[in-house]
Design an enzyme around this catalytic site. Structure first.
Site, short mmCIF file in Angstrom:
data_model
loop_
_atom_site.label_atom_id
_atom_site.label_comp_id
_atom_site.label_asym_id
_atom_site.label_seq_id
_atom_site.Cartn_x
_atom_site.Cartn_y
_atom_site.Cartn_z
CB SER A 27 -0.96 -0.03 1.20
OG SER A 27 -1.98 0.92 1.06
CG HIS A 31 -5.28 -2.80 -0.28
ND1 HIS A 31 -4.38 -2.36 -1.23
CD2 HIS A 31 -5.13 -1.98 0.79
CE1 HIS A 31 -3.72 -1.31 -0.77
NE2 HIS A 31 -4.17 -1.05 0.45
CD GLU A 64 -2.07 -2.80 -3.97
OE1 GLU A 64 -3.19 -3.18 -3.60
OE2 GLU A 64 -1.49 -1.81 -3.50
#
Length: 316
Positions: A119, A284, A220
């Site tokens: 992230s 995630h 992502e």
């Protein structure tokens, strides 16, 4: 079938493997989260490891886990501590980019060890790859993933990678319960690099942007509607980043309709004539598989296979 050339590749250096009974340090370079220290220590102990919690993990300053100085000091201290064998991040959120221009990359390079997160932590993966030159790991966060009891193979993927059970020639396992999609077939060799798409785009134009030459791009994201995913990919295309790539591995893009995403990927990457594989369970998502950032890999999109072309850790 496209086979991208192997020359001019310069993979990042492997790091020391996580030893049995090793010490894992936890830092919070981005957002805050309440850590159940007893639970975290017990989780590590049950798997044969000890845990060292750095001070900033217990701090909170708005949407940040402590001040920039506290978070930066913890990052430096965790790498400098010769007793710490690996570093895992508490959570993502936001805050990591604020540290980039103050990091002592010589210190990190001279004390290279497994560094794990995803992230917002993507900013550190990109910066370390470019300015310190060792492999890092796009893998589970302590709170959301390991203590959050993500389903297997989240844990086994993480531990097998760091312990050195995967060697040159190893095919990275992907759970059959989550089918992959070949967007563009072909074979490519390159350095696997990337992470959160929003963060990759946010660092463009800075000294910490992705060095995309010869890269198999991993992307992502979460909480981004399709039109914003389109905008982020278009940003990379207009910046000239996509034309430097040798292949693309698409992880979880949470909250986006899969057929619509696949159409966008087809539109974006088909003109580049590079292999593209979508649906890899990293990011995630549950499970969340560990990937070695900066490592040399082979992507066979037609066979839906990702293979290591270098050792990512070295046992002492």
């Amino acid at each position: 079938m496209t086979v991208r050339p192997t020359h001019t590749l310069c993979p990042n250096a492997p790091v020391p493997a996580l030893p049995m009974e090793g010490l894992i340090g936890v830092i919070a370079p981005a957002g805050p989260a309440a850590l159940d220290t007893h639970k975290a220590v017990q989780w590590m102990r049950d798997r044969g490891y000890s845990l060292k919690v750095f001070p900033g993990v217990y701090e909170k300053e708005g949407y940040l886990a402590g001040s920039d100085e506290v978070r930066l000091n913890d990052l430096h201290a965790a790498f400098a501590d010769t007793e710490v064998d690996a570093i895992i991040c508490l959570r993502g959120g936001y805050g990591t980019p604020r540290l980039l221009d103050r990091i002592d990359f010589d210190l990190l390079r001279n004390n290279a060890k497994p560094f794990i997160g995803y992230s917002d932590i993507t900013a550190l993966h990109l910066a370390i790859s470019r300015h310190a030159g060792f492999v890092t790991f796009h893998g589970p966060l302590l709170n959301a993933d390991l203590l959050g009891k993500r389903q297997q193979p989240t844990e086994s993927s993480f531990l097998n990678m760091l312990r050195g059970h995967l060697k040159t020639g190893s095919v990275l396992a992907h759970p059959e319960a989550f089918p992959l999609t070949t967007i563009e077939p072909g074979i490519a060799h390159g350095r696997l690099l990337g992470g959160n798409l929003s963060m990759i785009a946010a660092t463009m134009g800075t000294p910490y942007e992705i060095d995309a030459e010869g890269v198999i791009l991993f992307i992502e994201d979460i909480n981004e509607p399709l039109y914003r995913i389109d905008r982020l990919l278009t940003h990379l295309r207009l910046a000239g980043t996509l034309r430097k790539l040798r292949g693309v591995l698409v992880g979880d893009v949470a909250g986006v309709d899969v057929p619509s995403l696949e159409r966008l990927l087809k539109q974006t990457f088909e003109p580049l004539r590079i292999p593209v594989l979508s649906g890899w369970r990293s990011g995630h998502c549950d499970p969340n598989l560990t990937l070695p950032m900066g490592a040399l890999v082979r992507l066979n999109a037609g066979r839906q296979e990702l293979l290591l072309e270098q050792d990512v850790v070295i046992r002492r």
